[in-house]
Design a protein around this motif. Structure first.
Motif, PDB file in Angstrom:
ATOM      1  N   UNK A  94     -62.255   7.764  23.319  1.00 47.63           N
ATOM      2  CA  UNK A  94     -60.906   7.457  23.790  1.00 47.63           C
ATOM      3  C   UNK A  94     -60.986   6.693  25.101  1.00 47.63           C
ATOM      4  N   UNK A  95     -60.168   5.667  25.200  1.00 48.64           N
ATOM      5  CA  UNK A  95     -60.023   4.885  26.428  1.00 48.64           C
ATOM      6  C   UNK A  95     -58.649   5.153  27.005  1.00 48.64           C
ATOM      7  N   UNK A  96     -58.573   5.276  28.311  1.00 50.37           N
ATOM      8  CA  UNK A  96     -57.302   5.425  29.006  1.00 50.37           C
ATOM      9  C   UNK A  96     -57.277   4.392  30.129  1.00 50.37           C
ATOM     10  N   UNK A 155     -55.372   0.775  39.548  1.00 48.97           N
ATOM     11  CA  UNK A 155     -55.395   0.465  38.122  1.00 48.97           C
ATOM     12  C   UNK A 155     -56.849   0.590  37.696  1.00 48.97           C
ATOM     13  N   UNK A 156     -57.104   1.352  36.639  1.00 50.24           N
ATOM     14  CA  UNK A 156     -58.486   1.601  36.246  1.00 50.24           C
ATOM     15  C   UNK A 156     -58.561   1.953  34.766  1.00 50.24           C
ATOM     16  N   UNK A 157     -59.787   2.015  34.281  1.00 51.56           N
ATOM     17  CA  UNK A 157     -60.070   2.378  32.897  1.00 51.56           C
ATOM     18  C   UNK A 157     -60.975   3.606  32.909  1.00 51.56           C
ATOM     19  N   UNK A 158     -60.604   4.605  32.120  1.00 50.66           N
ATOM     20  CA  UNK A 158     -61.429   5.807  31.950  1.00 50.66           C
ATOM     21  C   UNK A 158     -61.884   5.876  30.503  1.00 50.66           C
ATOM     22  N   UNK A 159     -63.072   6.419  30.288  1.00 54.74           N
ATOM     23  CA  UNK A 159     -63.631   6.587  28.946  1.00 54.74           C
ATOM     24  C   UNK A 159     -64.078   8.029  28.813  1.00 54.74           C
ATOM     25  N   UNK A 160     -63.846   8.613  27.618  1.00 53.69           N
ATOM     26  CA  UNK A 160     -64.316   9.977  27.373  1.00 53.69           C
ATOM     27  C   UNK A 160     -65.762  10.135  27.814  1.00 53.69           C
ATOM     28  N   UNK A 199     -62.308  15.117  28.327  1.00 55.58           N
ATOM     29  CA  UNK A 199     -61.391  14.104  27.814  1.00 55.58           C
ATOM     30  C   UNK A 199     -60.870  13.235  28.964  1.00 55.58           C
ATOM     31  N   UNK A 200     -60.471  12.023  28.628  1.00 59.21           N
ATOM     32  CA  UNK A 200     -60.013  11.082  29.658  1.00 59.21           C
ATOM     33  C   UNK A 200     -58.796  11.606  30.416  1.00 59.21           C
ATOM     34  N   UNK A 201     -57.944  12.352  29.736  1.00 59.21           N
ATOM     35  CA  UNK A 201     -56.750  12.887  30.398  1.00 59.21           C
ATOM     36  C   UNK A 201     -57.133  13.838  31.529  1.00 59.21           C
ATOM     37  N   UNK A 202     -58.158  14.648  31.288  1.00 60.15           N
ATOM     38  CA  UNK A 202     -58.621  15.589  32.320  1.00 60.15           C
ATOM     39  C   UNK A 202     -59.333  14.844  33.446  1.00 60.15           C
ATOM     40  N   UNK A 203     -60.036  13.770  33.117  1.00 59.28           N
ATOM     41  CA  UNK A 203     -60.643  12.939  34.154  1.00 59.28           C
ATOM     42  C   UNK A 203     -59.559  12.376  35.066  1.00 59.28           C
ATOM     43  N   UNK A 204     -58.476  11.905  34.457  1.00 60.82           N
ATOM     44  CA  UNK A 204     -57.371  11.348  35.232  1.00 60.82           C
ATOM     45  C   UNK A 204     -56.785  12.398  36.174  1.00 60.82           C
ATOM     46  N   UNK A 211     -52.146   3.846  21.095  1.00 55.93           N
ATOM     47  CA  UNK A 211     -52.334   2.904  19.994  1.00 55.93           C
ATOM     48  C   UNK A 211     -52.504   3.613  18.648  1.00 55.93           C
ATOM     49  N   UNK A 212     -52.905   4.894  18.682  1.00 56.05           N
ATOM     50  CA  UNK A 212     -53.069   5.652  17.443  1.00 56.05           C
ATOM     51  C   UNK A 212     -52.704   7.110  17.679  1.00 56.05           C
ATOM     52  N   UNK A 213     -52.241   7.744  16.598  1.00 58.34           N
ATOM     53  CA  UNK A 213     -51.874   9.155  16.652  1.00 58.34           C
ATOM     54  C   UNK A 213     -53.086   9.998  16.273  1.00 58.34           C
TER      55      UNK A 213
END
Length: 148
Positions: A2-4, A21-26, A31-36, A86-88
């Motif tokens: 997952x990319x965020x 502004x940045x990009x996080x990757x699992x 998970x990326x959400x927890x990284x954020x 982009x996807x469920x």
């Protein structure tokens, strides 16, 4: 994987001010959400200021991440989150949809990525060498994530 891609802005009288502004990757086990949520940028938000966060995420949130983000939003009413997926994520559809509904109830705006969001994400986060965004064959632009 997952990319965020995210944009963090402070809202003030002069309009939004981009803070990051940045990009996080699992990463394995995170998970990326927890990284954020654990990033220094988020941990240091001031309670007396208003913020707008925009996420462009390759998969919608799992139920556990949705619960964590919902808790964060309830504890930080000064943070306004818009999520474009982009996807469920379908691992446990019923639970994940409940997680997305909980996120909406906590104040998050959740939508599927449209052409505009794909284009905005690409313009902001991809080294596209000046070429315009061209959707690939079979790309799907869902109007919503069916969380109602």
């Amino acid at each position: 994987m997952t990319y965020l891609c995210y944009r963090l802005e402070q809202l003030d009288d002069g309009g939004p001010v981009l803070l990051n502004a940045a990009v996080l990757v699992d990463m394995p086990g995170t998970h990326v959400e927890m990284q954020f949520l654990s990033s220094r940028n988020i941990q240091e938000l001031e309670q007396d200021k208003q913020y707008r966060v925009t996420w462009y995420i390759s998969w919608s949130l799992c139920v556990e991440c949705a619960q964590e983000v919902s808790t964060f939003l309830r504890e930080h009413p000064n943070v306004h989150l818009s999520i474009f997926a982009s996807r469920l994520y379908h691992w446990n559809r019923r639970l994940n949809q409940q997680g997305l509904r909980d996120l909406q109830e906590a104040g998050a705006q959740i939508q599927g990525m449209s052409f505009q969001e794909f284009e905005d994400c690409r313009e902001t986060f991809v080294d596209h060498e000046g070429e315009r965004f061209q959707p690939w064959e079979g790309i799907d632009f869902p109007p919503d994530l069916c969380v109602s």
